[in-house]
Design a protein around this motif. Sequence first.
Motif: not given
Length: 306
Positions: A163-167, A140-145, A148-154, A272-275
């Motif tokens: 941007l890491p926010i939590y391990k 969804l982020i790559l497609a511009g839909e 931003f996102g919260i994810n552990f991939a990317g 986990l990070g903000l992407i």
Amino acid sequence: MGRINFDLQELQAFVAVAERSSFKQAAEDLFLSQPALSRRIEKLEEMLGVKLFERTTRRVQLTNIGRVFLSNVRTALDELEGAILNMSDLAAHRTGIVTLACVPSAVHYFLPDVLKGFTERFPKIRVRIFDESAQDVLNLILAGEADFGINFAGAEDPEIDFLPIYKESYVLAMRHDHALAKRKKLSWKETASERYISVSKSSGNRSLIDNALAGVEKHPVIFYEVNHVAGILALVEAGMGVAAVPRLSLPKYMDATLVGIPLVNPSIHRTLGLISKRGRIMPPAARTLFDMLVQSSKTDKSVQPK
């Protein structure tokens, strides 16, 4: 190229059918008769010169072209709606819509308090949340839909700013009355005889665990596989076995039914990070919510390991 001649009602009808996968339900949502709805879809398909839906007596589904068109239409409708809402005060970003994609655990742990504060500051801004799998969030982020996102991939993707926010660590979820429930920590070897419940091999969580345990002598045996962590926890709660899950997957305010015991030897973690899409300028409202999440991750003790 000739002028495209269609109206918003046809696009709204298309989106409604796509989301419902049913002409009947979409017609009810739009307060239309099914024939009237069908005419709108047929007019749109005729104008585009493509088939948007595959129809059978039992189901309705998008064609490949239809799926691409749906993504574009949603974006266009959002932008049009935002333009209308923001005419008077766009600079102050007091109205509009923010689209956020995140893994489900982030909804429970990171969003409620931040969204409450955001809404108090900007009550007319609406927030659309896509709570999806890690891969879907990334797509969804790559497609511009999504803004931003919260994810552990990317983190390794060259098109993504991460941007890491939590391990978070992995824990063994079990019922409170399990024989091991009072332990402070458990090694994987100690739990090898337990009946394990796991997500499928296609899951990022499963891949992370399998890779980490490649050198461990005794491997847990998977007795049950499900597609989502919510299903895993339901089976654990029913006493069907135990499950290795990320700590944030457990309910934020756990009742007396489940406990999560840290797993060691090896300890497994994920970040986990903000992407966001690299090079894309975030709309002002989205940037404000993004910054609020960054600040919250630095101060919110409720997401820190216990």
